[in-house]
Scaffold this motif. Structure first.
Motif, PDB file in Angstrom:
ATOM      1  N   TRP A 152      -3.598   4.950 -14.149  1.00  0.00           N
ATOM      2  CA  TRP A 152      -3.471   3.941 -13.657  1.00  0.00           C
ATOM      3  C   TRP A 152      -3.718   3.354 -12.723  1.00  0.00           C
ATOM      4  O   TRP A 152      -3.804   2.625 -11.813  1.00  0.00           O
ATOM      5  CB  TRP A 152      -3.135   2.383 -14.818  1.00  0.00           C
ATOM      6  N   TYR A 153      -2.402   3.775 -11.546  1.00  0.00           N
ATOM      7  CA  TYR A 153      -2.354   3.723 -10.316  1.00  0.00           C
ATOM      8  C   TYR A 153      -2.534   4.201  -9.181  1.00  0.00           C
ATOM      9  O   TYR A 153      -3.033   4.403  -8.204  1.00  0.00           O
ATOM     10  CB  TYR A 153      -0.354   3.789 -10.522  1.00  0.00           C
ATOM     11  N   TYR A 154      -4.027   4.525 -10.603  1.00  0.00           N
ATOM     12  CA  TYR A 154      -4.730   6.297  -8.550  1.00  0.00           C
ATOM     13  C   TYR A 154      -6.040   5.359  -9.243  1.00  0.00           C
ATOM     14  O   TYR A 154      -7.021   6.277  -9.468  1.00  0.00           O
ATOM     15  CB  TYR A 154      -4.745   7.604  -9.744  1.00  0.00           C
ATOM     16  N   ASN A 159       6.113   4.683  -1.850  1.00  0.00           N
ATOM     17  CA  ASN A 159       4.302   4.643  -1.086  1.00  0.00           C
ATOM     18  C   ASN A 159       3.551   4.155  -1.726  1.00  0.00           C
ATOM     19  O   ASN A 159       2.615   3.973  -1.104  1.00  0.00           O
ATOM     20  CB  ASN A 159       3.871   6.218  -0.503  1.00  0.00           C
ATOM     21  N   ASP A 160       3.957   3.276  -3.338  1.00  0.00           N
ATOM     22  CA  ASP A 160       3.043   2.327  -3.602  1.00  0.00           C
ATOM     23  C   ASP A 160       2.726   1.608  -2.904  1.00  0.00           C
ATOM     24  O   ASP A 160       3.725   1.285  -2.215  1.00  0.00           O
ATOM     25  CB  ASP A 160       3.433   2.032  -4.930  1.00  0.00           C
ATOM     26  N   ARG A 161       1.175   0.949  -3.054  1.00  0.00           N
ATOM     27  CA  ARG A 161       0.812  -0.400  -2.000  1.00  0.00           C
ATOM     28  C   ARG A 161       0.525  -1.654  -3.147  1.00  0.00           C
ATOM     29  O   ARG A 161      -0.294  -1.304  -3.787  1.00  0.00           O
ATOM     30  CB  ARG A 161      -0.139   0.168  -1.258  1.00  0.00           C
ATOM     31  N   ILE A 207      -1.526  -2.450  -8.763  1.00  0.00           N
ATOM     32  CA  ILE A 207      -0.401  -1.481  -7.266  1.00  0.00           C
ATOM     33  C   ILE A 207      -1.424   0.485  -6.894  1.00  0.00           C
ATOM     34  O   ILE A 207      -1.640  -0.424  -8.639  1.00  0.00           O
ATOM     35  CB  ILE A 207       0.662  -1.308  -7.980  1.00  0.00           C
ATOM     36  N   GLU A 208      -2.017   0.209  -5.921  1.00  0.00           N
ATOM     37  CA  GLU A 208      -2.414   1.550  -5.956  1.00  0.00           C
ATOM     38  C   GLU A 208      -1.187   2.279  -5.783  1.00  0.00           C
ATOM     39  O   GLU A 208      -0.142   2.665  -4.566  1.00  0.00           O
ATOM     40  CB  GLU A 208      -3.399   1.161  -5.188  1.00  0.00           C
ATOM     41  N   ALA A 209      -1.318   3.923  -6.365  1.00  0.00           N
ATOM     42  CA  ALA A 209      -0.274   4.902  -5.889  1.00  0.00           C
ATOM     43  C   ALA A 209      -1.347   5.864  -4.702  1.00  0.00           C
ATOM     44  O   ALA A 209      -2.161   6.039  -4.939  1.00  0.00           O
ATOM     45  CB  ALA A 209       0.429   5.911  -7.122  1.00  0.00           C
ATOM     46  N   SER A 210      -0.629   6.530  -3.913  1.00  0.00           N
ATOM     47  CA  SER A 210      -1.506   6.671  -2.802  1.00  0.00           C
ATOM     48  C   SER A 210      -1.528   8.090  -3.556  1.00  0.00           C
ATOM     49  O   SER A 210      -0.642   9.386  -4.087  1.00  0.00           O
ATOM     50  CB  SER A 210      -0.928   6.635  -1.070  1.00  0.00           C
TER      51      SER A 210
END
Length: 509
Positions: free
Chosen positions: A324-326, A377-379, A389-392
């Motif tokens: 879900w973070y991607y 590095n989560d944004r 929240i978006e994980a790279s």
């Protein structure tokens, strides 16, 4: 409701559209079907990327989305999904059993929207309709090997007679060869010109003694762009046929002789690694919103690969455990995971439970709260008033938990940072779920690749090319040989533009 038209299966809508997707899909859209009902052919949560312009759903063997005979209210040719310009529409084909769209019966045909739910008859199997967005919006975002597999499954399926299939495959190979040669030559010419331009710009800045901070920053950017261009040139430059190389009589030794790649069949050494490679199955996913609404999905099935290191850590990709973070990278379940992301960030709760199984029969159960990962590095970002929240997909795409195991795969942190260009890599995992069909007989699939550049890129990743991995390899171990022995140097994260992304094992800490 769209105006009714007469539906007819066409060669152009399947084979013609399939060839277009395989060899020219950069601007072509596609859609994804998510199975919400378990059947003989699909697990709950399993998805299908549809790259042709028309498919049929039903029990007939020629249907691209097929259901077994236990679904008695599903007709042999029940419904179809066809392209209409840039849109898709659901067409009622069966004359005896209904098709429902978001709970409403489709009389003739109806346009589809991302997030819609399709049901084949009341009480019948359900499918989610998803149109990817962002970086995953076009067929070109799907790897070439995967597109070829999808072509066989979707374009050829309705025309499976041997002679027809062989003829189409011959046409496909010829068309592909012409397309590849033309496009490769054109891209190489452009890249060569870009390389010359970048080198000249860099030299002009270096020769300027009055460079200000902005110019210095531009110099760094140009150098990075030049490095990427050189890597791409190596990738698209045609490789000479070793059987047709004419020796120069003036030379007794070739200049920069290539290092031979070990082409031996899978050795006992790599087979000895199999017991420490695990298939990851998701048993349960529960998320609760801040308002108290609770949603639960069980038996989601196979989701990725993982492995145990010699220090007892079980390692996999973070996006296997916390997809879900991607959601921006995972087009197949974009809308679903976006909802979970919103719930998690805004005070809700998310719980996921997993079972991992190895060829030796060993099993572990764990949940997402047990894993360790790096969130540095989560944004955080806002979209239509909601927070996410978006994980790279970079060197932080890893997760692990400590087991009680005392044996596992050997690894080399330093080597993972300093690999040379052209190093042979071996990969164990489960591409497209292969090897996981029988949970009591797990069999890892061996793939291979080459490092496409020395060291790591600007995102801290090992970059590979010529690989034959696919979805399902995510989180799997990447090996190379050191002193004659296989050691882990990384784990599979994903791919961009046909280039594999490998997280160096030194990052997992």
């Amino acid at each position: 409701m769209a105006q009714s038209t007469v539906y007819k299966r066409t060669v152009g809508g399947s084979i013609g559209a399939g060839i277009g997707s395989v060899f020219g899909g950069s601007g072509k859209t596609y859609f994804i079907l998510e199975h919400k009902t378990s059947s003989k052919y699909y697990r709950v949560g399993e998805t299908q990327e549809i790259i042709v312009d028309q498919i049929e759903l039903g029990r007939d063997s020629k249907c691209q989305v097929r259901f077994d005979d236990s679904f008695t209210t599903v007709s042999r040719r029940h419904a179809a999904i066809v392209r209409d310009g840039n849109r898709w529409k659901l067409v009622q084909v069966s004359s005896t059993n209904s098709t429902l769209l978001n709970g409403q019966k489709v009389q003739n045909e109806s346009y589809l929207h991302s997030g819609d739910e399709i049901q084949l008859s009341e009480g019948g199997p359900k499918l989610g309709f998803i149109v990817p967005a962002g970086k995953k919006a076009t067929v070109g975002s799907i790897g070439l090997t995967r597109r070829l597999n999808l072509f066989g499954q979707q374009a050829l399926r309705p025309y499976k007679q041997a002679i027809t299939a062989l003829s189409v495959l011959l046409i496909l190979v010829i068309a592909g060869a012409v397309w590849w040669g033309t496009n490769q030559a054109g891209e190489l010419a452009k890249l060569t010109a870009d390389k010359t331009r970048l080198e000249q710009e860099i030299q002009n800045i270096i020769n300027n003694p009055k460079a200000d901070p902005a110019t210095t920053a531009r110099l760094d950017s140009l150098k990075q762009e030049l490095e990427k261009t050189k890597t791409r040139i190596v990738y698209v430059t045609p490789k000479p046929d070793p059987d047709k190389v004419i020796a120069d009589p003036k030379k007794t030794e070739p200049i920069n002789p290539p290092q031979p790649i070990d082409q031996s069949q899978p050795s006992a050494e790599i087979k000895n690694c199999n017991p420490y490679v695990f298939a990851v199955f998701q048993d349960l996913l529960i998320y609760e919103t801040t308002s108290g609404e609770k949603y639960e999905k069980s038996n989601l099935g196979f989701v990725g690969t993982g492995f145990i290191l010699s220090d007892g850590r079980f390692v996999t990709a973070r996006h296997v455990i916390e997809p879900w973070y991607y959601f921006n990278y995972l087009g197949a379940s974009y809308s679903f995971y976006k909802l979970i992301n919103e719930a998690a960030f805004n005070g809700g709760k998310v719980s996921a439970k997993f079972t991992i199984v190895s060829p030796s029969g060993k099993r572990y159960s764990f949940n997402n709260e047990q894993v360790i990962c790096n969130r540095a590095n989560d944004r955080k970002f806002t979209d239509n008033g909601s927070l996410y929240i978006e994980a790279s997909a970079d060197r932080y795409d890893w997760a692990y938990f400590q087991t009680s195991e005392t044996k596992g795969l050997k690894f080399d942190n330093e080597l993972s940072r300093t690999l040379s260009q052209g190093v042979q890599l071996e990969i164990l995992g489960f591409p497209r779920g292969l090897g996981t069909e029988d949970i009591n007989n797990i069999i890892p699939i061996l793939s291979n690749s080459l490092t496409s550049r020395a060291g790591v890129d600007n995102n801290g990743l090992i970059v590979s090319s010529n690989d034959d991995t696919a979805g399902g390899n995510s989180g799997g171990p990447v090996f190379t040989k050191k002193d004659g022995n296989y050691v882990v140097v990384g784990l599979i994260s994903g791919s961009n533009f046909e280039k594999g992304r490998i997280v160096p094992i030194c990052e997992v800490k």
